[in-house]
Design an enzyme around this catalytic site. Structure first.
Site, PDB file in Angstrom:
ATOM      1  N   ARG A  67     -47.122   5.110 -14.240  1.00  0.00           N
ATOM      2  CA  ARG A  67     -47.026   3.738 -14.774  1.00  0.00           C
ATOM      3  C   ARG A  67     -48.270   3.390 -15.571  1.00  0.00           C
ATOM      4  NH1 ARG A  67     -48.434  -0.511 -12.020  1.00  0.00           N
ATOM      5  NH2 ARG A  67     -47.818   0.320 -10.001  1.00  0.00           N
ATOM      6  N   TYR A 120     -35.544 -11.138 -35.416  1.00  0.00           N
ATOM      7  CA  TYR A 120     -34.617 -10.377 -34.581  1.00  0.00           C
ATOM      8  C   TYR A 120     -34.137 -11.299 -33.447  1.00  0.00           C
ATOM      9  CZ  TYR A 120     -32.811  -6.962 -31.321  1.00  0.00           C
ATOM     10  OH  TYR A 120     -32.002  -6.279 -30.461  1.00  0.00           O
ATOM     11  N   ASP A 192     -43.480  -7.022 -36.575  1.00  0.00           N
ATOM     12  CA  ASP A 192     -42.404  -6.109 -36.167  1.00  0.00           C
ATOM     13  C   ASP A 192     -42.066  -5.270 -37.399  1.00  0.00           C
ATOM     14  OD1 ASP A 192     -39.942  -4.885 -35.600  1.00  0.00           O
ATOM     15  OD2 ASP A 192     -39.284  -6.528 -34.304  1.00  0.00           O
ATOM     16  N   LYS A 217     -34.714   2.607 -32.969  1.00  0.00           N
ATOM     17  CA  LYS A 217     -34.113   2.622 -34.303  1.00  0.00           C
ATOM     18  C   LYS A 217     -34.658   3.801 -35.118  1.00  0.00           C
ATOM     19  CE  LYS A 217     -32.424  -1.233 -32.677  1.00  0.00           C
ATOM     20  NZ  LYS A 217     -33.068  -2.522 -32.904  1.00  0.00           N
TER      21      LYS A 217
HETATM   22  C1  PLP Z   1     -33.507  -3.602 -32.143  1.00  0.00           C
HETATM   23  C2  PLP Z   1     -34.673  -4.398 -32.525  1.00  0.00           C
HETATM   24  C3  PLP Z   1     -35.557  -4.908 -31.559  1.00  0.00           C
HETATM   25  C4  PLP Z   1     -35.327  -4.704 -30.072  1.00  0.00           C
HETATM   26  O1  PLP Z   1     -35.432  -3.365 -29.718  1.00  0.00           O
HETATM   27  P1  PLP Z   1     -34.709  -2.717 -28.437  1.00  0.00           P
HETATM   28  O2  PLP Z   1     -35.175  -1.306 -28.474  1.00  0.00           O
HETATM   29  O3  PLP Z   1     -33.237  -2.888 -28.630  1.00  0.00           O
HETATM   30  O4  PLP Z   1     -35.187  -3.458 -27.246  1.00  0.00           O
HETATM   31  C5  PLP Z   1     -36.653  -5.619 -31.993  1.00  0.00           C
HETATM   32  N1  PLP Z   1     -36.876  -5.848 -33.307  1.00  0.00           N
HETATM   33  C6  PLP Z   1     -36.043  -5.394 -34.249  1.00  0.00           C
HETATM   34  C7  PLP Z   1     -36.337  -5.690 -35.685  1.00  0.00           C
HETATM   35  C8  PLP Z   1     -34.911  -4.649 -33.906  1.00  0.00           C
HETATM   36  O5  PLP Z   1     -34.092  -4.206 -34.852  1.00  0.00           O
END
Ligand code: PLP
Length: 404
Positions: A67, A120, A192, A217
């Site tokens: 952890r 998001y 992000d 992603k």
């Molecule tokens: C999918 C996504 C998230 C969240 O990510 P997870 O891996 O699904 O928790 C955050 N920001 C953006 C821009 C995303 O496309």
């Protein structure tokens, strides 16, 4: 190559089968190295001295309990920190885990956040929850105007939160101007960068203090793992958030880290193809009679085309959004008519994915609320994969014929 088999403890020669079964020898490879990063699944590590164990508590590079740090996970953190040009990184179980970890570590009751309006969905929900339950205040801004950020900042502002490329509008934030406006007031910023990936944009070069990713992603890219990463410009902030992360416990499983590391190796090739195919498909879609509007940063008519030319010179990313002239019914017909592309909520995958927000993810919103989110009744989001662009066009064209 030679492998020395090390007993994991100073095992007495006389050990019985009951003891030998528990203490399997481990290979220590000398004279060569594995080209793939090994999966260190073990969650706990043994030490020779109490002092080295005590010192390990303070270092992200010493391993005592997974952890707090794991060698495979650490390899991923190091790799993404280098790609983003940051001092260090923290890996989480999902993108939302990373965003949650950063926000909770940097905010407290009475703190104020300036955030881009088009966020998001999960991040927007998290900020709304922080506001309702923890007394964090949020001011939303367009993400394109530095003066708007200056005007929104208060003495208690703790963070500016932006997305490089917004979803699904593909609006591009003017990161250098907005981050500089926050820094003038001593406010750190978090970006992000999921949609751009560090291959197209490195927000730390524009002053960002933290960069977050849904590694689910583009970084991982193969629809087989959830993950999140936060990269820090400096070690001090990394230390602060790591302290919280150890308490939060939303850590990455070593196998998930390994899958993400494997995906990362082909990220440059994938994102180059996806960006180029997205630009080509966006141009063709813009000329199609079933399509009212197309949004991709590569298009000359895109509202942030000039910003994108500065920030995303290597490509506008793999996401295209389009408005079908036939509205809601056309959007639904289109996503059901595609054959090569899949109807799916995610993005950044090697396979092409399509989504009709008005009938799926945003189905509860009325027309007015949809418009406020930058979504029309006929808006379709396309996450372009790595298939041959002509095969993709053939599929989109036949689906558009059913959406007229
Ligand atoms: C999918 C996504 C998230 C969240 O990510 P997870 O891996 O699904 O928790 C955050 N920001 C953006 C821009 C995303 O496309």
């Amino acid at each position: 190559m030679s492998a020395d088999f090390l007993p994991d403890t100073r095992l007495p020669e006389s050990s019985r089968p009951e003891t030998l079964a528990v203490h399997a020898p481990q290979p220590e490879i000398r004279g060569s190295r594995p080209l793939g990063v090994p999966i260190h699944q073990g969650h706990v590590f043994a030490f020779e001295s109490a002092d080295t164990l005590a010192a390990a508590f303070e270092s992200p590079d010493a391993f005592l309990y997974s952890r707090m740090g794991n060698p495979t996970v650490r390899a991923l953190e190091t790799a993404v920190a280098r790609l983003e040009g940051g001092a260090d990184a923290l890996s989480y179980a999902s993108g939302m885990g990373a965003i949650n970890g950063v926000l909770l570590a940097l905010l407290s009751t009475g703190g104020h956040v300036v955030a881009q309006r088009c966020l998001y969905g999960g991040t927007y929900a998290l900020l709304t929850d922080l506001a309702a339950r923890w007394g964090v205040e949020v001011t939303y801004v367009s993400g394109t105007d530095a003066d708007e950020v200056r005007a929104a900042i208060r003495p208690e502002t703790r963070l500016l939160y932006l997305e490089t490329i917004a979803n699904p509008t593909t609006r591009v934030s003017d990161l250098p101007a907005l981050i500089a406006a926050a820094h003038e007031a001593g406010v750190p910023s978090c970006v992000d960068n999921t949609f751009a990936s560090p291959l197209l944009c490195r927000p730390i070069e524009y002053g960002a203090d933290v960069v977050v990713h849904s590694a689910t992603k583009y970084l991982a890219g193969h629809a087989d793992v959830l993950g999140g990463i936060a990269v820090f410009k400096d070690r001090e902030l990394h230390r602060t958030v790591r302290h919280h992360a150890v308490e939060q416990g939303a850590i990455t499983d070593p196998f998930a880290a390994w899958l993400t590391l494997r995906g990362l190796q082909t990220l440059p090739l994938r994102i180059e193809r996806q960006s180029a195919s997205a630009a080509e498909l966006a141009a063709r879609l813009a000329a199609h009679p079933a399509v009212a509007e197309v949004r991709h940063p590569s298009l000359a008519g895109h509202p942030d085309h000039a910003v994108a030319a500065r920030l995303l010179p290597r490509g506008g990313g793999g996401v295209v959004s389009l408005d079908l002239a036939g509205g809601r019914e056309a959007g639904k017909a289109f996503v059901e008519a595609v054959r090569l592309a899949s109807l799916s909520v995610s993005l950044g995958d090697v396979k092409t994915l399509v989504m009709h927000p008005a009938s799926t993810s945003h189905r509860q919103l009325d027309e007015q609320a949809l418009a406020a989110a930058g979504i029309g009744p006929g808006t379709v989001r396309l996450s372009v994969g790595i298939e041959h662009v002509e095969d993709l066009w053939t599929d989109l064209e036949q689906a558009l014929a059913k959406a007229l």
